[in-house]
Design a protein around this motif. Structure first.
Motif, PDB file in Angstrom:
ATOM      1  N   THR A  18       0.595  -1.067  -0.049  1.00  0.00           N
ATOM      2  CA  THR A  18      -0.048   0.144   0.140  1.00  0.00           C
ATOM      3  C   THR A  18       0.982   1.051  -0.047  1.00  0.00           C
ATOM      4  N   GLN A  19       0.256   2.349  -0.349  1.00  0.00           N
ATOM      5  CA  GLN A  19       1.227   3.868  -0.234  1.00  0.00           C
ATOM      6  C   GLN A  19       1.921   3.856   1.256  1.00  0.00           C
ATOM      7  N   VAL A  25       8.517   1.620   4.116  1.00  0.00           N
ATOM      8  CA  VAL A  25       9.624   0.774   3.771  1.00  0.00           C
ATOM      9  C   VAL A  25      10.620   1.708   3.193  1.00  0.00           C
ATOM     10  N   TYR A  26      10.497   2.857   2.618  1.00  0.00           N
ATOM     11  CA  TYR A  26      11.409   3.661   2.050  1.00  0.00           C
ATOM     12  C   TYR A  26      12.426   4.304   3.355  1.00  0.00           C
ATOM     13  N   TRP A  27      11.577   4.881   4.117  1.00  0.00           N
ATOM     14  CA  TRP A  27      12.322   5.264   5.545  1.00  0.00           C
ATOM     15  C   TRP A  27      13.218   4.188   6.108  1.00  0.00           C
ATOM     16  N   ALA A  28      12.613   2.997   6.146  1.00  0.00           N
ATOM     17  CA  ALA A  28      13.419   2.170   6.920  1.00  0.00           C
ATOM     18  C   ALA A  28      14.711   1.851   6.043  1.00  0.00           C
ATOM     19  N   ASN A  29      14.690   1.955   4.793  1.00  0.00           N
ATOM     20  CA  ASN A  29      15.729   1.632   4.084  1.00  0.00           C
ATOM     21  C   ASN A  29      16.530   2.705   3.418  1.00  0.00           C
ATOM     22  N   LEU A  42       8.995  10.352  -6.587  1.00  0.00           N
ATOM     23  CA  LEU A  42       8.412   9.747  -7.824  1.00  0.00           C
ATOM     24  C   LEU A  42       7.190   9.093  -7.526  1.00  0.00           C
ATOM     25  N   ASN A  43       6.520   9.266  -6.439  1.00  0.00           N
ATOM     26  CA  ASN A  43       5.639   8.605  -6.042  1.00  0.00           C
ATOM     27  C   ASN A  43       5.670   6.969  -6.241  1.00  0.00           C
ATOM     28  N   PHE A  44       6.877   6.405  -6.210  1.00  0.00           N
ATOM     29  CA  PHE A  44       6.992   5.121  -6.306  1.00  0.00           C
ATOM     30  C   PHE A  44       6.686   4.743  -7.688  1.00  0.00           C
ATOM     31  N   HIS A  45       6.838   5.583  -8.717  1.00  0.00           N
ATOM     32  CA  HIS A  45       6.415   5.350 -10.048  1.00  0.00           C
ATOM     33  C   HIS A  45       7.564   4.335 -10.740  1.00  0.00           C
TER      34      HIS A  45
END
Length: 222
Positions: A18-19, A25-29, A42-45
């Protein structure tokens, strides 16, 4: 696009995150995955064309520079603030002078924070401009961002509404780039826009806007 893992630990393409999960996940990594630093903006595009993949890498590099500088300056500022509180920076007999030196150091760190933000904006807009030139096969030409964009939109037969929307977004980030660039060559006493553009919020807005522009350009190419 990020996915949940299957029983073997491989991405399960039928179960995208999900968004909210994407952001978590983005901030964790973020500290360990510099190649994906542009994903949030890029809104995970998912891009397919090589020109956009190269653009994403350049955008991630710009974000990495700003992020690394922010971490370093935050640590240094925290140490200087601690010295201000406990007085450990003061040399006996030279208390006033020691305070002056500390304040000068704080000023340098604050300048470094703003320069890092401005540099990220410059690099991100440069990545966008290079993307446009690569899509237009005009990397050797000396035309500026505005002319390159107009030529691209004309060749791609963009609608008037889409043309207006993209030009408006590009003008927004171009003006921020130019404002910062002018502070590097202008007078110390003539910096009326610096405080407005060199903030983490303005940098994030610039990066998100550039992400929207890139996605809009891809739609025209496809």
């Amino acid at each position: 696009m990020y996915f949940h893992a299957d029983e073997r630990g491989d991405p399960d393409l039928s179960r995208p995150l999900t968004q909210l999960e994407h952001v978590q996940v983005y901030w964790a990594n973020a500290d360990n995955d510099p190649e994906s630093l542009a994903d949030l903006y890029l809104n995970f595009h998912d891009f397919g064309r090589v020109e956009f993949l190269l653009f994403k890498g350049r955008l991630s590099a710009a974000i990495l520079v700003a992020r690394s500088a922010r971490i370093a300056t935050s640590r240094l500022m925290a140490r200087l603030e601690q010295q201000r509180r406990d007085g450990s920076h003061r040399v006996p007999g030279w208390e006033v002078e020691s305070d002056d030196v500390l304040e000068e150091s704080v000023g340098v760190v604050q300048d470094a924070e703003e320069i890092a933000i401005g540099s990220a904006i410059l690099a991100a807009v440069a990545a966008l401009e290079l993307l446009l030139k690569e899509l237009s096969d005009s990397t050797g030409k000396r035309s500026g961002l505005d002319q390159t964009l107009k030529d691209f939109l004309t060749r791609r037969n963009a609608s008037s509404d889409e043309t207006e929307r993209i030009i408006k977004m590009v003008s927004r980030v171009r003006e921020r780039r130019n404002s910062f660039a002018h502070t590097l060559t202008g007078s110390y006493w003539d910096q009326p826009t610096t405080e407005r553009i060199l903030t983490p919020e303005s940098m994030d807005d610039t990066l998100f806007t550039i992400g929207k522009i890139a996605i809009a350009l891809e739609a025209l190419v496809d």
